[in-house]
Design an enzyme around this catalytic site. Structure first.
Site, mmCIF file in Angstrom:
data_model
loop_
_atom_site.group_PDB
_atom_site.id
_atom_site.type_symbol
_atom_site.label_atom_id
_atom_site.label_comp_id
_atom_site.label_asym_id
_atom_site.label_seq_id
_atom_site.Cartn_x
_atom_site.Cartn_y
_atom_site.Cartn_z
ATOM 1 N N ASP A 189 5.246 0.808 11.853
ATOM 2 C CA ASP A 189 4.047 0.139 11.360
ATOM 3 C C ASP A 189 3.950 -1.323 11.810
ATOM 4 O O ASP A 189 2.953 -1.988 11.524
ATOM 5 C CB ASP A 189 3.977 0.207 9.829
ATOM 6 C CG ASP A 189 3.566 1.592 9.347
ATOM 7 O OD1 ASP A 189 3.187 2.427 10.175
ATOM 8 O OD2 ASP A 189 3.623 1.831 8.125
ATOM 9 N N ARG A 192 0.931 14.724 13.375
ATOM 10 C CA ARG A 192 1.296 14.583 11.968
ATOM 11 C C ARG A 192 1.179 15.900 11.185
ATOM 12 O O ARG A 192 0.359 16.044 10.287
ATOM 13 C CB ARG A 192 0.460 13.488 11.306
ATOM 14 C CG ARG A 192 0.595 12.177 12.002
ATOM 15 C CD ARG A 192 -0.161 11.089 11.311
ATOM 16 N NE ARG A 192 0.660 10.331 10.378
ATOM 17 C CZ ARG A 192 0.211 9.287 9.691
ATOM 18 N NH1 ARG A 192 -1.015 8.906 9.785
ATOM 19 N NH2 ARG A 192 1.012 8.650 8.874
ATOM 20 N N ARG A 227 -8.458 -0.680 4.932
ATOM 21 C CA ARG A 227 -7.609 0.341 4.313
ATOM 22 C C ARG A 227 -6.255 -0.235 3.918
ATOM 23 O O ARG A 227 -5.624 0.270 2.980
ATOM 24 C CB ARG A 227 -7.376 1.506 5.291
ATOM 25 C CG ARG A 227 -8.602 2.350 5.543
ATOM 26 C CD ARG A 227 -8.231 3.567 6.355
ATOM 27 N NE ARG A 227 -6.969 4.110 5.894
ATOM 28 C CZ ARG A 227 -6.037 4.666 6.678
ATOM 29 N NH1 ARG A 227 -6.242 4.784 7.952
ATOM 30 N NH2 ARG A 227 -4.926 5.128 6.169
ATOM 31 N N LYS A 275 0.837 -1.206 0.000
ATOM 32 C CA LYS A 275 0.000 0.000 0.000
ATOM 33 C C LYS A 275 0.871 1.256 0.000
ATOM 34 O O LYS A 275 0.642 2.181 -0.778
ATOM 35 C CB LYS A 275 -0.893 0.011 1.245
ATOM 36 C CG LYS A 275 -1.601 1.326 1.477
ATOM 37 C CD LYS A 275 -2.456 1.316 2.731
ATOM 38 C CE LYS A 275 -1.739 1.728 3.992
ATOM 39 N NZ LYS A 275 -1.500 3.170 4.160
ATOM 40 N N ASN A 276 1.863 1.274 0.887
ATOM 41 C CA ASN A 276 2.656 2.498 1.039
ATOM 42 C C ASN A 276 3.586 2.775 -0.142
ATOM 43 O O ASN A 276 4.149 3.857 -0.245
ATOM 44 C CB ASN A 276 3.468 2.448 2.337
ATOM 45 C CG ASN A 276 2.586 2.668 3.555
ATOM 46 O OD1 ASN A 276 1.384 2.914 3.419
ATOM 47 N ND2 ASN A 276 3.185 2.574 4.735
ATOM 48 N N CYS A 335 -4.913 8.219 9.820
ATOM 49 C CA CYS A 335 -4.981 7.587 11.137
ATOM 50 C C CYS A 335 -4.672 8.598 12.229
ATOM 51 O O CYS A 335 -3.773 9.419 12.088
ATOM 52 C CB CYS A 335 -3.942 6.467 11.232
ATOM 53 S SG CYS A 335 -4.392 4.960 10.386
#
Ligand code: UD1
Length: 431
Positions: free
Chosen positions: A318, A131, A410, A22-23, A126
């Protein structure tokens, strides 16, 4: 809202195909804004975040088509998708779209580089800390952008002739997203950019390789100094998304937790050496096999190991929640220190509902391993936290129900199917 029901206690045996990351997929998709040609991405995972980004890119004028629905690769459902931004029809990324996913803020780099302007809502994502976006703003200013923040929007304009200007920029803090954005922006800037203290994550390398295939001149991605010589235009390319190292690490921890013997097909040891070494220290056997990684733990207890999260190549933030899940049943005490995000311990109280003993001291969690967890209803709070509850549920006695699984959707492709294929009792309850 869907829930996931798990009955713990079964060992995991079999094979789990690892999906595209995903990233890596998200910044690669965003790179399609840099050219009027077609960017073809292979191995794009089928995830809620990817679908959401397709919608966001569509708003800017990106057309997409999927080659052969659900093309099979490593038996996963990751797909090949063509993205074409023939014309940028809108340089505004509105709040309604950006607030759903932080990474969509990254469109600011390519829009500004190609069009000389961008207006992008401050992001969501999230809730794992404040952030901020200061590094993006500082970095783009260093490349010659004028930036205002007004009404929740970042408004950026290239100062000279609609074009950014190469420069040296030293990141005061390592940021994956800001590295992606500045690398994309600098690819179309005039002259040379040198990024120092850049993120070294494999996803940065994957993006750099794609940009290079599109005609960019980028040197040093994967090290902390990246040099980019700006070019006039970029072309289309065909590029493959790397396997998801976080998904790989998550399933490796699931096997360590539940016990068993599983091959993670398509997983690459070189993308997560640190985390796999840590798993090795817990008593889990990790071996490289053809086209994958074999993870085994049979009969032996879990040894406690202390970890500190760090930017790549350190232990990834993560995987912090998942590792904490594993440590809840270790034979003793472990310390887990989170250094990347300041509010990433929301899984602690949920793990406690299953009987875990965890105390928090600032950014460190002290986990006192217990011999038994007991199933309970729990709440998913963010993407990685939710999967730590699944891991704990696999080893807990009785039934665990994870609520709010949209967080899992997600970032984890076909999670229940992959785990039940290895003997776990896990199902989705749709409501
Ligand atoms: C990416 C990953 C996310 C991962 C994180 C760290 C994606 C889509 N997401 O997120 O899964 O957890 O890297 O490996 O790839 N920061 C600032 N100012 C900024 C930008 C960041 O202070 O302008 C801070 C953040 O608050 C955080 C740290 O820098 O404390 C690292 O964040 P960053 O690497 O930017 O994370 P993301 O790119 O958002």
């Amino acid at each position: 809202m869907d829930r996931i029901r798990i009955v713990g206690g079964n060992h995991l045996e079999g094979r789990i195909p690892i999906s595209g990351a995903k990233n890596a997929a998200l910044p690669l998709m965003i790179a399609s804004l840099l050219t009027d040609d077609t960017l073809t991405l292979e191995n794009v995972p089928h995830l809620a975040d990817v679908e959401q980004l397709i919608r966001i890119l569509g708003n800017h004028g990106v057309d997409y088509s999927v080659n052969g629905r659900r093309e099979r690769q490593h038996e996963g459902y990751s797909r090949t998708i063509n993205f074409t931004a023939r014309q940028i029809v809108d340089t505004t990324a509105p709040y309604e779209l950006v607030s759903k996913m932080r990474a969509s803020f990254w469109v600011i780099g390519p829009l500004l580089a190609r069009m000389g302007e961008a207006r992008v809502s401050l992001p969501g994502g999230c809730a794992i800390g404040t952030r901020p976006v200061d590094l993006f703003i500082d970095g783009l200013q260093a490349l010659g952008a004028d930036i205002d923040v007004d009404n929740g929007y970042v408004i950026a304009k290239a100062k000279t002739n609609n074009r950014l200007q190469g420069n040296r920029y030293v990141f005061p803090k390592v940021s994956v997203g800001a590295t992606h954005v500045l690398m994309m922006a600098a690819s179309l800037a005039r002259g040379e950019t040198v990024l120092e203290n850049a993120a070294r994550e494999p996803e940065v390398v994957n993006l750099a390789e794609c940009l290079i295939a599109m005609g960019a001149k980028i040197y040093g991605a994967g090290t902390s100094t990246i040099t980019i010589q700006g070019v006039e235009a970029l072309s289309g390319a065909r590029h493959q998304v790397i396997p998801d190292r976080i998904e790989t690490g998550t399933y490796a921890m699931a096997v360590a937790m539940a016990g068993g013997d599983v091959v993670l097909e398509g997983g690459r040891i070189d993308l997560l050496e640190n985390a796999l070494n840590v798993l090795g220290q817990t008593g889990t056997e990790i071996t490289s096999v053809e086209n994958g990684i074999r993870v085994r733990r049979n009969g032996v207890g879990i040894d406690p190991v202390d970890v500190v999260t760090e930017p790549f190549p350190g232990f990834p933030t993560d995987l912090q929640a998942q590792f904490m899940g594993l440590m809840t049943m270790a034979k003793g005490k472990s310390k887990i220190t989170e250094t990347i995000f300041e509010n990433r311990f929301m899984h602690v109280q949920e793990l406690a509902r299953l009987g875990a003993r965890i105390t928090l001291a600032g950014q460190t969690a002290i986990v006192d391993g217990v011999t038994k967890l007991k199933g309970a209803p729990v709440m998913a709070t963010d993407l990685r936290a939710s999967v730590s509850l699944v891991i704990a549920g696999l080893a807990a006695e009785g039934e665990t129900v994870v609520n709010r699984v949209y967080h899992l959707d997600r970032g984890f492709e076909r999670l229940e199917e992959k785990l039940s294929g290895c003997g776990a009792i896990i199902e989705r309850i749709s409501s």
